[in-house]
Design an enzyme around this catalytic site. Structure first.
Site, PDB file in Angstrom:
ATOM      1  N   LYS A   1       0.858  -1.189   0.000  1.00 47.44           N
ATOM      2  CA  LYS A   1       0.000   0.000   0.000  1.00 47.44           C
ATOM      3  C   LYS A   1       0.894   1.239   0.000  1.00 47.44           C
ATOM      4  O   LYS A   1       1.533   1.564   0.998  1.00 47.44           O
ATOM      5  CB  LYS A   1      -0.916   0.044   1.227  1.00 47.44           C
TER       6      LYS A   1
ATOM      7  N   GLY B   1       7.074   4.890   8.446  1.00 50.58           N
ATOM      8  CA  GLY B   1       6.208   6.038   8.677  1.00 50.58           C
ATOM      9  C   GLY B   1       6.391   6.558  10.082  1.00 50.58           C
ATOM     10  O   GLY B   1       7.455   6.382  10.689  1.00 50.58           O
TER      11      GLY B   1
ATOM     12  N   GLU C   1      10.395   1.101  10.273  1.00 45.38           N
ATOM     13  CA  GLU C   1      11.413   2.151  10.124  1.00 45.38           C
ATOM     14  C   GLU C   1      10.682   3.460  10.354  1.00 45.38           C
ATOM     15  O   GLU C   1       9.833   3.845   9.556  1.00 45.38           O
ATOM     16  CB  GLU C   1      12.040   2.062   8.726  1.00 45.38           C
TER      17      GLU C   1
ATOM     18  N   CYS D   1      13.369  10.956   7.568  1.00 42.39           N
ATOM     19  CA  CYS D   1      13.248  10.432   8.927  1.00 42.39           C
ATOM     20  C   CYS D   1      14.560  10.600   9.682  1.00 42.39           C
ATOM     21  O   CYS D   1      14.570  10.676  10.896  1.00 42.39           O
ATOM     22  CB  CYS D   1      12.809   8.980   8.882  1.00 42.39           C
TER      23      CYS D   1
ATOM     24  N   GLU E   1       9.472  15.609  16.099  1.00 46.78           N
ATOM     25  CA  GLU E   1       9.880  15.484  14.696  1.00 46.78           C
ATOM     26  C   GLU E   1       9.040  16.461  13.873  1.00 46.78           C
ATOM     27  O   GLU E   1       7.813  16.352  13.824  1.00 46.78           O
ATOM     28  CB  GLU E   1       9.661  14.060  14.206  1.00 46.78           C
TER      29      GLU E   1
END
Ligand code: ADP
Length: 492
Positions: A189, A242, A264, A298, A395
């Site tokens: 997806k 994500g 991750e 990330c 973040e």
């Protein structure tokens, strides 16, 4: 900074594929629903894409399950699996310009980045895993008694793969490469913001000759299509990239079926500059480490610690570099910074900039929207940042740099580690011993020394703490897609 957004100097690529791929066939969603994918530079709709939900996921999983259980894929001679992966890599190379343009159109990243970073890494990753397909093997083990004991690394089965929008093609390659090499079948997806390149890659995979059902792609939203994939009893594992909050939902949803999980996730990576570093190299590296990909990495070096004695000089140089970044049309070769991926990200980042100002940090560059069309944000720098400010703990995933000052080694190690994240870190120094001491002291999955964002398909990448579980890339990623079987035979 600041060239105005120019009219397109590049013809956008033809959109070839907007349906979903299930069992080797391109089809609309069962519900007939579609969703719009938006060009973040213009805020205009690029295309309507088939919107999958639980019904489509069920069909895709059944097709992946059948392809796995028929054995035609998992038991294909391993070298021939590798050859097919190579064929896909070659087809991506043949369609390089189109794929790079499609990535820039859907995601907003500068075409120069799609061409110099994304596509080369994607192709290299597939070549790398093609080479692994026939090198996945077990051991013979000298156990007690008159026995012959050996292990096999068998494919895990059906892999559900859920990816984000910041590197749509690269995340696809990082997921497909090891899964296909190991002999798994896939239901992927892609992110709802950026489905187009994954669909085009799937089309090229069909052209390469992957058997029907080995690769299935269902575009759609997270809480519907994504959650259905996570909960489906026919899926053996979920590989997810994500946000850590989404991973927490996925972990809970996967508990019922005890799926294997690899994650991750995000980070708040420390980038540490000592006074003895080559300062110009550190400034350039820090700019790349934070502003690359519009700050949507990330592993972005989003806590930039600079030793007190060079702090002022460093900040002056950094402001000059930030102001020299070229924002604008992603298809202009001069552009170094495109728009953020969508309105939600754009608003979230501007919210953090406001919070930084409110909490007393000094905004010494940028700090505003750029232009009045598209999700562009000026390269922003805060100084006078303290460890407890929201911009230093959360973040942000945008072009917002926080510069913190430190006095000595022990202090910076302690502060660098005071976070729940642990994805990456970097250190800039000419002192080799200091570099290694930092590399060993910082709790992060990757440490760069005198460089930033150096990626390679062969180098494992992933997080300590809340930045992830398992590793992408390298030999390590093969473990994500295999089960270890022990066979013991009596020789008596
Ligand atoms: P972001 O906020 O940066 O988009 P997410 O973690 O929400 O990051 O999204 C990454 C991927 O996870 C996307 O493909 C998204 O659709 C998917 N996703 C979001 N929520 C869920 C969920 N509840 N279950 C499974 N997948 C999800």
């Amino acid at each position: 900074m600041a060239t105005a957004i120019e009219p397109a100097t590049y013809t956008a690529p033809e959109i070839r594929q907007t349906q979903m791929l299930i069992g080797g066939e391109w089809r609309d969603s069962v519900s007939g629903k579609t969703f719009a994918t938006i060009n973040p530079a213009t805020e205009k709709v690029i295309a309507e894409v088939a919107e999958g939900d639980a019904a489509d996921i069920d069909l895709a999983v059944k097709s992946a399950r059948a392809a796995f259980e028929s054995g035609t894929w998992a038991t294909l001679d391993a070298r021939d699996r590798g050859k097919l992966i190579t064929k896909l890599a070659n087809l991506l190379e043949d369609n390089f310009d189109e794929l790079a343009a499609l990535e820039s159109l859907d995601n907003g990243k500068p075409i120069s980045d799609s061409c110099a970073a994304d596509l080369p890494l994607v192709i290299d990753c597939l070549h790398y895993y093609a080479g692994w397909a026939d090198k996945i093997h077990g051991d013979t083990i000298p156990i007690r008694g008159n026995n012959f004991c050996y292990t096999r690394r068998e494919p895990l089965g059906v892999a559900g793969q859920i990816i984000p929008w910041n590197f749509p093609m690269l995340m696809t390659a990082w997921k497909w490469g090891p899964a296909l090499a190991a002999g798994c079948t896939i239901v992927m997806k892609p992110a709802e913001q950026t489905p187009l390149t994954c669909l085009r890659m799937a089309e090229l995979a069909m052209e390469a000759g992957f058997p029907p059902g080995v690769i299935n792609v269902v575009p759609g939203y997270g809480p519907t299509a994504g959650a259905a994939l996570v909960k489906h009893p026919g899926v053996d594992k979920i590989a997810f990239t994500g946000e850590h909050r989404t991973a927490q939902i996925i972990m809970a949803d996967a508990a019922q079926t005890l799926k294997r999980l690899t994650f991750e996730l995000g980070g708040k990576s420390p980038n540490i500059v000592f006074a003895d570093a080559d300062l110009d190299a550190a400034v350039a590296g820090a700019e790349f480490g934070l502003f690359f990909n519009q700050g949507q990495c990330c592993c972005a070096g989003s806590r930039l610690f600079v030793e007190e004695s060079v702090h002022e000089e460093f900040v002056d140089k950094m402001i000059e570099r930030a102001n020299g970044r070229v924002l604008g049309n992603p298809f202009d070769a001069k552009t170094t910074q495109g728009p953020q991926v969508d309105r939600a990200q754009f608003e979230k980042i501007l919210g953090y900039i406001d919070k930084g100002k409110e909490q007393g940090a000094a905004c010494v560059a940028g700090g505003n929207r750029f232009g009045d069309k598209g999700y562009f944000i000026e390269p922003t720098i805060f100084t006078g940042v303290t460890d407890d400010m929201a911009i230093a703990t959360d973040e942000i995933f945008g072009p917002v740099m926080n510069i913190l000052s430190f006095k000595d080694f022990d202090e910076v190690v302690d502060r660098a580690n005071r976070t729940n994240f642990g994805l990456a870190a970097a250190v800039w120094t000419k002192d080799v011993s200091k570099a290694h001491r930092i590399a060993h002291s910082v709790r992060a999955g990757t440490v760069w020394v005198n460089c930033y964002d150096v990626f390679d398909a062969a180098a494992p990448f992933g997080g300590f703490k809340m930045s992830g579980i398992g590793r992408e890339c390298g030999e390590a990623a093969l473990a994500n897609y295999t089960e270890l079987k022990t066979v013991t035979m009596s020789l008596g």
